[in-house]
Design an enzyme around this catalytic site. Structure first.
Site, PDB file in Angstrom:
ATOM      1  N   GLU A   8    -148.129  63.191  39.122  1.00 38.09           N
ATOM      2  CA  GLU A   8    -148.078  62.782  40.531  1.00 38.09           C
ATOM      3  C   GLU A   8    -148.348  63.954  41.468  1.00 38.09           C
ATOM      4  O   GLU A   8    -147.943  63.946  42.627  1.00 38.09           O
ATOM      5  CB  GLU A   8    -146.731  62.129  40.867  1.00 38.09           C
ATOM      6  CG  GLU A   8    -146.288  61.047  39.908  1.00 38.09           C
ATOM      7  CD  GLU A   8    -147.212  59.842  39.866  1.00 38.09           C
ATOM      8  OE1 GLU A   8    -148.185  59.811  40.642  1.00 38.09           O
ATOM      9  OE2 GLU A   8    -146.970  58.931  39.059  1.00 38.09           O
TER      10      GLU A   8
ATOM     11  N   ASP B  42    -157.081  58.913  39.352  1.00 31.00           N
ATOM     12  CA  ASP B  42    -156.669  58.283  38.103  1.00 31.00           C
ATOM     13  C   ASP B  42    -157.933  57.842  37.362  1.00 31.00           C
ATOM     14  O   ASP B  42    -158.786  57.153  37.947  1.00 31.00           O
ATOM     15  CB  ASP B  42    -155.788  57.064  38.368  1.00 31.00           C
ATOM     16  CG  ASP B  42    -154.372  57.440  38.765  1.00 31.00           C
ATOM     17  OD1 ASP B  42    -154.010  58.619  38.647  1.00 31.00           O
ATOM     18  OD2 ASP B  42    -153.629  56.538  39.193  1.00 31.00           O
TER      19      ASP B  42
END
Length: 620
Positions: free
Chosen positions: A221, A421
């Site tokens: 993250e 991602d």
């Protein structure tokens, strides 16, 4: 593709993405090297799902990602290798993903999944032909070809997807980097030993699968914490007194100790805490309209286009030995790929992510337009969508050129870091892999002055901009820890912190080192702790994407941690395993059979790797 064709395709883009094409003749004052660099970072990760459900949550996630993202990316790399075109992206294959892609259950089940998708597409074709819808029948045949190709590719790699990526890593077309072992969110982990164990387990797993140590890491993250005093933010679930606060290490120190040279941080950590929308807000179409946010998102910022050493106490006393480097995330290009509203994936010709035909689950409709109702979605045309990726690739190259051009004449060329991602490409944005290939081909075919490069290659060739000290933060909502620590998720940490402290204590006492059985028990205890620490559970709870599943998974690993803890305590008292304990331990080992060589010594109090002290100049 001619310059004129790029201009023509550029006009196909929506008005918000239109703009002048980049010059085919860049400034020749620095002809000996590129004027600027683009580095893609693709973060491939899924939480551990094997032996923990199938559909709609569980193994289905892994199968979808393999078929729609990982194998298509390998096809792109194979195509670029054939044509001798550089890509040089940073590809993170998270350690827990590597464990799953090599797991016997996945290897056995994935061909069955692909076969089911092929059969479902044949059944759809028959239905559409019977109803007279020729175009949808042809799209059904497209899905038959797509999943048949996936099955052929899987068999071509001897059912070893990792070996395919390893090949492209070995020849330098990509640079495979690592991640936290189970994607533990490092700013909120409760002991230095847990942070270090996430990283050291990751490096060991990477070497086992990829064959060489990683040079970089995707901090889960993009979470960062500096060194400093820290207090536990929640009480203990069992009511025991909360452990006292302590002076914890910064993320950069744990990375440096393990030989990792670079990681990635979000924009605001470099831009003096200027807030920009997080990728996941953009994906949902949420773009705050205030002028400061808009400016920060849309305008280029030179400070973002250079790497920095991370300053801190870990290197101050050792002559800046082994400083770790950060690359900031570029917000402007991020909007174009993350945003489901104004970005490329929202273009009307692309495959719609949400609308599916059941029972097979195939998609036959395109996005059609912004916020179009499901019932009004229009049929999908794969070839038209594939062509549109070329226009969007040209537009993206133009954006990169505009962002970097103010630094083209600098002594050190600028680098734009564009992290995503990996599953955005192929799974969420179906045409995404084709878009990546189109960018590589555009930069190869035209003299834009830009070049794709990996972060490791850039650091080998160019100096850092200096040292920087950063505040705590992430790329999540508000740029803080709130996605993972909030009223909906704080209860998970009441269990995590007690488990982390217990694991440190029991590994430190050393009894496990004198007995193979004791080591076996503590190895499983450490596996369950790592799985408990996965940040995916809090993320899924907060976003509501799969809240029930995430809560069940967290409680499952917490229960299994406590079961293994009880088995250890029985063994500690008697020196033997009862038949019941042996049976239950074997069941848990079989269910969560990851990190086979896991070392409980990583959790011993104060355990860390040490490296030779080699001072590094600030401009090195």
């Amino acid at each position: 593709m001619t310059k004129a064709s790029i201009d023509s395709e550029f006009s196909l883009s929506r008005e918000s993405q239109a703009g002048p094409t980049i010059s085919a003749e860049p400034d020749s004052t620095v002809a000996s090297r590129p004027l600027g660099y683009l580095t893609f970072t693709l973060h491939a990760h899924l939480p551990y799902v094997i032996n923990h459900g199938t559909w709609p949550h569980g193994m289905e996630w892994l199968h979808e990602a393999a078929a729609e993202t990982y194998l298509p990316l390998l096809r792109v790399l194979k195509s670029l290798e054939r044509d001798n075109i550089r890509f040089n992206c940073n590809l993170n294959l998270s350690p827990i993903l590597l464990e799953q892609l090599s797991h016997p259950v996945f290897i056995a089940e994935f061909p069955n999944y692909l076969s089911r998708k092929i059969v479902a597409a044949r059944e759809d074709e028959a239905f559409f032909l019977q109803s007279g819808d020729v175009h949808l029948a042809e799209t059904a045949r497209y899905w038959q070809r797509f999943f048949s190709q996936a099955l052929d590719d899987f068999n071509h790699f001897d059912r070893n997807i990792i070996s395919g990526f390893r090949h492209f890593n070995d020849i330098g077309l990509i640079d495979i980097i690592t991640c936290g072992a189970t994607h533990g969110y490092m700013p909120l982990l409760g002991t230095d030993e847990s942070v270090r164990a996430q990283i050291r387990t990751a490096v060991d797993t990477h070497i086992r699968h990829i064959g060489k140590p990683p040079r970089g890491i995707w901090a889960p993250e993009c979470g960062y914490r500096p060194a400093g005093h820290w207090n536990y933010p929640v009480p203990n679930a069992d009511g025991a007194p909360v452990a006292p606060g302590f002076n914890r290490i910064g993320v950069e120190q744990a990375l440096s100790e393990s030989g990792l040279e670079f990681f990635f941080v979000d924009t605001h950590l470099v831009e003096e805490s200027k807030r920009i929308p997080s990728p996941y807000e953009l994906q949902k179409g949420e773009l705050p309209p205030d002028p400061n946010t808009e400016r920060m998102t849309r305008e280029p910022h030179r400070s973002l286009y250079q790497p920095y050493f991370v300053d801190g106490p870990y290197n101050a006393s050792a002559g800046k030995a082994h400083p770790t480097t950060i690359f900031p995330r570029d917000p402007r290009t991020g909007v174009q790929v993350w945003s489901g509203d104004t970005g490329y994936p929202g273009d009307g010709v692309y495959l719609d992510f949400h609308k599916k035909r059941w029972p097979g689950g195939h998609r036959y409709w395109r996005v059609t337009g912004p916020r179009v109702d499901m019932g009004d979605k229009q049929p999908y045309y794969p070839q038209e969508a594939a062509e549109r990726t070329k226009a969007h690739a040209a537009h993206f190259v133009h954006l990169v050129h505009e962002a970097l051009k103010s630094g083209f004449n600098d002594t050190v060329p600028p680098i734009l870091c564009s992290p995503f991602d990996a599953e955005l490409f192929g799974h969420w944005w179906f045409e995404g892999p084709l878009w990546l290939e189109a960018i590589a081909r555009t930069l190869h075919d035209y003299n834009t002055g830009l070049q794709l490069i990996s972060c490791a290659d850039y650091l080998d060739q160019h100096p850092r901009a200096g040292f920087i000290a950063m505040e705590e933060g992430s790329w999540g909502a508000e740029g803080t820890n709130q996605v993972w620590m909030n009223p909906e998720t704080s209860w998970t940490y009441t269990h995590i912190y007690t488990a982390e402290l217990y694991t440190r204590d029991v590994c430190t006492n050393g009894l496990w080192e004198t007995s193979p059985v004791g080591k076996r028990i503590l190895q499983q205890l450490c596996r369950e702790l790592l799985l408990l620490e996965s940040s995916d559970w809090q993320f899924l709870i907060t976003t509501g994407a799969a809240r029930d599943y995430a809560e069940i998974r967290f409680l499952t690993h917490n229960d299994q941690f406590n079961e293994v803890k009880a088995i250890w305590q029985n063994f500690e008292s008697t020196g033997t395993l009862t038949k019941a304990d042996e049976t239950r331990l074997s069941e848990i080992e079989l269910r969560d059979s990851v990190f086979p060589d896991i070392d409980p010594g990583l959790w011993v109090a104060g355990a860390k790797q040490t490296r030779a002290e080699v001072p590094v100049a600030a401009n090195a």
